[in-house]
Each structure stands twice: as structure tokens, then as C-alpha cells.
Write an enzyme that holds these catalytic residues in place. Structure first.
Site, PDB file in Angstrom:
ATOM      1  N   LYS A   1      50.559  -3.203  -3.421  1.00 32.03           N
ATOM      2  CA  LYS A   1      49.818  -4.021  -3.826  1.00 32.03           C
ATOM      3  C   LYS A   1      49.745  -5.308  -3.779  1.00 32.03           C
ATOM      4  CE  LYS A   1      46.739  -4.040  -7.444  1.00 32.03           C
ATOM      5  NZ  LYS A   1      45.742  -4.800  -6.434  1.00 32.03           N
TER       6      LYS A   1
ATOM      7  N   LYS B   1      57.939  -8.652  -7.723  1.00 28.53           N
ATOM      8  CA  LYS B   1      57.112  -8.906  -8.889  1.00 28.53           C
ATOM      9  C   LYS B   1      56.610  -7.674  -9.733  1.00 28.53           C
ATOM     10  CE  LYS B   1      54.601 -12.406  -8.649  1.00 28.53           C
ATOM     11  NZ  LYS B   1      53.370 -13.326  -8.176  1.00 28.53           N
TER      12      LYS B   1
ATOM     13  N   LYS C   1      50.660  -7.758   1.188  1.00 25.79           N
ATOM     14  CA  LYS C   1      49.936  -9.264   1.170  1.00 25.79           C
ATOM     15  C   LYS C   1      49.035  -8.961   2.551  1.00 25.79           C
ATOM     16  CE  LYS C   1      49.448 -12.951  -1.391  1.00 25.79           C
ATOM     17  NZ  LYS C   1      49.662 -12.868  -2.805  1.00 25.79           N
TER      18      LYS C   1
ATOM     19  N   THR D   1      46.855 -14.354 -15.112  1.00 26.27           N
ATOM     20  CA  THR D   1      48.222 -15.024 -14.688  1.00 26.27           C
ATOM     21  C   THR D   1      48.460 -15.899 -15.927  1.00 26.27           C
ATOM     22  OG1 THR D   1      47.238 -14.821 -12.660  1.00 26.27           O
ATOM     23  CG2 THR D   1      49.218 -16.406 -13.026  1.00 26.27           C
TER      24      THR D   1
ATOM     25  N   ASN E   1      42.830 -22.200 -11.162  1.00 23.40           N
ATOM     26  CA  ASN E   1      42.652 -21.000 -11.965  1.00 23.40           C
ATOM     27  C   ASN E   1      43.875 -20.788 -12.755  1.00 23.40           C
ATOM     28  OD1 ASN E   1      43.539 -18.209 -12.595  1.00 23.40           O
ATOM     29  ND2 ASN E   1      41.193 -17.733 -11.829  1.00 23.40           N
TER      30      ASN E   1
ATOM     31  N   SER F   1      45.539  -6.507 -12.743  1.00 24.08           N
ATOM     32  CA  SER F   1      45.071  -5.903 -11.507  1.00 24.08           C
ATOM     33  C   SER F   1      45.429  -4.166 -11.617  1.00 24.08           C
ATOM     34  CB  SER F   1      45.604  -6.308 -10.201  1.00 24.08           C
ATOM     35  OG  SER F   1      44.741  -7.230  -9.855  1.00 24.08           O
TER      36      SER F   1
END
Ligand code: NAD
Length: 418
Positions: A67, A91, A103, A187, A217, A347
Site C-alpha cells: 500500500k 508505517k 510507492k 492525517t 493538507n 485508506s
């Protein structure tokens, strides 16, 4: 110069000192599972063809499908994509998500393309990488330079390729196409839940003063939540500069100034002065929120930090050298791999909802996010206390122990020796 990859791997190597870990675990984590490089020839609006380069790195899938986001950015290369993919691996493990890390990137300045060119580029990226991507294999999301519209085009392209609607192949989609409520501020909200939960331990009292570097953001949403919590925002910066107001900045006015181009547009209002952008980290405050780029606190400015808590909303804002200086200064750092993991956690919720054909209310998303952030914050704190190490080291130890356990369950060297 050391890269994000070097920093992330170095921190994992350091973490192995605090664990009885099969050496094959670290050996495997020194390299990605696979990095695909693709050629993306795009028909431009004027009829000419321009070729872009893209990458998708699946770093490790011991804990589950990989992911991680896809960025459209002009200054990106394979090494950086792999560093970011390794960070995602760590993470996801810290948050105990059933995911490995990945990524992707395209070397492009999206601002130089029209919307139709960006659509063709997004669809071409998905076509070229469709064989490595999939809802149970590798699940992308937005990152720098991409957004929910880009994700919608990519989901549509993938669905066409496999011949069935597949929302679970990508997260960060528009809500109408299966996106989750609560993804936009996840986040910042994840960090906010940890700070609220651990306020006593961190020594943060109601009315704590906060300085925020970066007002995109992550930074903007954190400012909103901190403001609602009763914190006093005393300084804010963005790429154009910084402002300082010891008596506090009004969140609504900050937003309005940013809409006019930059937070520095507030300079000159009563009690608000402009300061150099790099002076923000040295502002007198209780909590310093880093929500801009990598390597913003380094060996040359770490000693100027006046806050006693740093929250890393961005990825990699504090270098390992600065870590040591700040540890000596007894500054507590809420590390990126925990503090900004609210985004990937929501997510995960989006993927779960898509897999199950469900749609959760905003309250349910917030409730579940709060529970998970508090649970993993407790796990990190417990490791830190038990081993008398920093929260960052503890988070790395926790991640490595989980990845190691998954690799062991899949069969490591030790399995064959015992
Ligand atoms: P963004 O592009 O929306 O915002 C970045 C902000 O940083 C902008 O306000 C920009 O002006 C500011 N900035 C750039 N250079 C600066 C400088 N030198 N000094 C001060 N400010 C500067 O990006 P974002 O989505 O908010 O991401 C910020 C960081 O958080 C990145 O490291 C990103 O990888 C990380 N992150 C974001 C998310 C998310 O969900 N948005 C999730 C995890 C991690």
C-alpha cells in the site's frame, strides 16, 4: 548526502539492537521486492508526443498486499520512490494494518499539463502498472501532485482492463465512487487523537502554544483541530515565508490569507509579524508541528528548537543527527511512522468498505480511527518505557517485530535450523 532511504534503513538497523531478530529479516528489508520502471508516451493537446518516466515500487509484502501513494512530481527518482516505499512498509506495520509498503511516482510537473493531459498520463500509468497493481496485491493512493480525481481515472482504467468495476484497487477516491468519508483530514486527525490522548504524558496543557511549519493538507487541518482543542497557534509558515503572533493567530484569518496565496498575507495585522521561513522551528512554543518537507530540522538548527514536543505530520522532517541532539535536549518527538499514519489508516478503512460493499458514516470513521491511533500509541509508548528508548526507536522496534513475526510465520532461516 544521506537519503530518506538511508535514514529509514539506518533507523531499522538501530532498532535490531533492541530485538532478538532473525538476521534474515533485516537482510530481506535491505532491498525492495520489486521496482517497476515504465515508459509513458502521452499524446499532448497540441498533437505531439511526450514521454514521461514512472515507477511503482512494492517494497515488502510480508504483512499483506502492498500500500502506498503515487506522486506526480518533477524531482523524483527510483531511489526516492524506494525510500518512501520502505517508510510505508514501516508505517503500516506500526499501525498493525494488514498491508506491506509501496510507492509510485511519475517524473512530471503536473502544473505544466492540462487536465486532459493529466487524465491521459494517469490512465497510461495504470495501464503500464496494472500487472503489479491489484486489490489483493498492491493498492495505490494519492500523494504529492495527485488527488481524488487522478485516483478516479486510475480506478476506471483498472476496471476497464480487468473487465469489472474494482473500487478496492485504489484509495483516496471521490466518495461517490467508493471513497471514504473522513479521508481528507485523516492525517492531521490521527496526530490530533494521539496528542489529545497523551497530553498529560507529553506535558501539554489546555491552551498550549503551537507553531506549524507547512499549511497544506496536513498543516491546515492540524491547525483547525488544534484551534478547536483550545491551543494557541503562535506561528505558521508555508513555502513563501512565516508569520509570528505571540498572542495567537485566528484560524479563519489564516485560511483567508492562504486563499489569497500565502499565510504571510496576514503579516501587518495587529500583533502579527513576518519572520524568515527558517526561523519558524526556533519560535518559542510548546508544540512544534512539522507538516512541510523532509530534513527541515537538521544538525545545524536542532539546537534552536524551543518546543518540548515535536509532531511529525510530514514524512522525514527530522534527520537522524537532529534526533540525537533533540534527545539530549529531552524534546519528545511523535515520529512520522506513527503520528501521520491516520491517512493510511483511513485508506485501509476505504479498502475495507470497498471489499465489503459498505459505506461507513463519518462518526464511525472517526471512532475507529481514534481507537486505532490510541491503541498503537499505547503499544509504542509501552516499548519506549520498557526499553528506555525514544518513541521513534520504539515505533521502529514495534514495526520490525511485527514484520519479523510475519516473515517467521512464512518460514525464515531459523525455522529451517531449529
Ligand atoms: P501539501 O502540498 O498540501 O502542503 C505542503 C505545505 O508545505 C504547503 O503549505 C507548502 O507551502 C509548505 N511548504 C513547502 N516548502 C516549505 C518550506 N520550506 N517551509 C515551510 N513550508 C513549506 O502537502 P501535504 O499533503 O500537507 O503533505 C505535507 C507532508 O505530509 C509531506 O511530507 C507528506 O508526505 C506528508 N503526509 C501527508 C499526508 C496526507 O494525507 N496529506 C499523509 C502522510 C504524510
Amino acid at each position: 548526502m544521506a537519503t530518506l532511504f538511508d535514514h529509514t534503513l539506518g533507523r531499522l538497523i538501530e532498532a535490531t539492537k533492541h530485538l532478538d531478530l532473525d538476521p534474515s529479516v533485516l537482510e530481506k528489508l535491505k532491498q525492495p521486492l520489486e521496482t517497476t520502471q515504465v515508459r509513458l508516451p502521452i499524446r499532448m493537446d497540441d498533437g505531439t508526443t511526450k514521454t514521461f518516466t514512472g515507477w511503482r515500487c512494492r517494497y515488502d509484502d510480508s504483512l499483506g498486499p502492498t500500500k502506498g501513494g503515487i506522486r506526480f512530481y518533477p524531482h523524483v527518482n527510483a531511489g526516492e520512490v524506494e525510500g518512501l516505499a520502505l517508510t510505508m512498509t514501516v508505517k503500516c506495520a506500526v499501525m498493525n494494518l494488514p498491508f506491506g509498503g509501496a510507492k509510485g511516482a511519475v517524473k512530471v510537473d503536473p502544473g505544466s499539463l492540462s487536465n486532459t493531459e493529466i487524465e491521459r498520463l494517469s490512465r497510461a500509468f495504470m495501464r503500464s502498472c496494472a500487472n503489479v497493481i491489484g486489490p489483493n496485491r498492491d493498492i495505490p493512493a494519492p500523494d504529492v501532485g495527485t488527488n481524488e480525481t487522478t485516483m478516479a481515472w486510475m480506478m476506471d482504467e483498472y476496471s476497464t482492463i480487468v473487465g469489472k468495476r474494482t473500487p478496492a484497487v485504489i484509495t483516496g477516491k471521490p466518495v461517490v465512487l467508493g471513497g471514504s468519508l473522513g479521508r481528507d483530514d485523516a492525517t492531521a486527525r490521527g496526530a490530533y487523537y494521539i496528542i489529545q490522548y497523551k497530553a498529560d504524558t507529553l506535558g501539554l496543557e489546555p491552551g498550549a502554544t503551537v507553531a506549524i511549519q507547512g499549511f497544506g493538507n496536513a498543516g491546515k487541518n492540524f491547525a483547525k483541530l488544534a484551534d478547536a482543542l483550545g491551543c494557541k497557534i503562535v506561528a505558521v509558515s508555508d513555502s513563501k515565508g512565516a508569520i509570528h503572533a505571540p498572542a495567537g493567530l485566528d484560524y479563519g484569518e489564516l485560511l483567508a490569507a492562504k486563499r489569497r496565496g500565502s499565510v504571510i498575507n496576514m503579516a501587518g495585522s495587529a500583533g502579527v509579524s513576518e519572520i524568515p521561513g527558517d526561523a519558524l522551528v526556533a519560535v518559542e512554543c510548546n508544540l512544534l508541528a512539522l507538516a512541510a518537507l523532509e530534513n527541515m530540522v537538521h544538525k545545524d538548527n536542532a539546537r534552536s528548537v524551543r518546543a518540548y514536543v515535536i509532531v511529525e505530520l510530514g514524512n522525514g522532517p527530522v534527520t537522524p543527527e537532529a534526533d540525537e541532539i533533540l534527545e539530549d535536549m529531552q524534546v519528545k518527538i511523535l515520529p512520522d511512522i506513527l503520528a501521520n499514519a491516520g491517512g493510511v489508516t483511513v485508506s485501509y478503512f476505504e479498502w475495507l468498505q470497498n471489499c465489503q460493499g459498505e459505506s461507513w458514516s463519518l462518526e464511525e470513521v472517526h471512532e475507529r480511527l481514534k481507537t486505532m491511533m490510541e491503541m498503537e500509541a499505547d503499544a509504542v509508548w509501552a516499548y519506549a518505557l520498557k526499553r528506555d528508548i525514544t518513541l521513534r526507536k520504539a515505533a521502529n522496534v514495534l514495526a520490525l517485530s511485527r514484520i519479523g513475526a510475519a516473515m517467521a510465520a512464512l518460514g525464515t532461516d531459523r525455522f529451517f535450523k531449529d
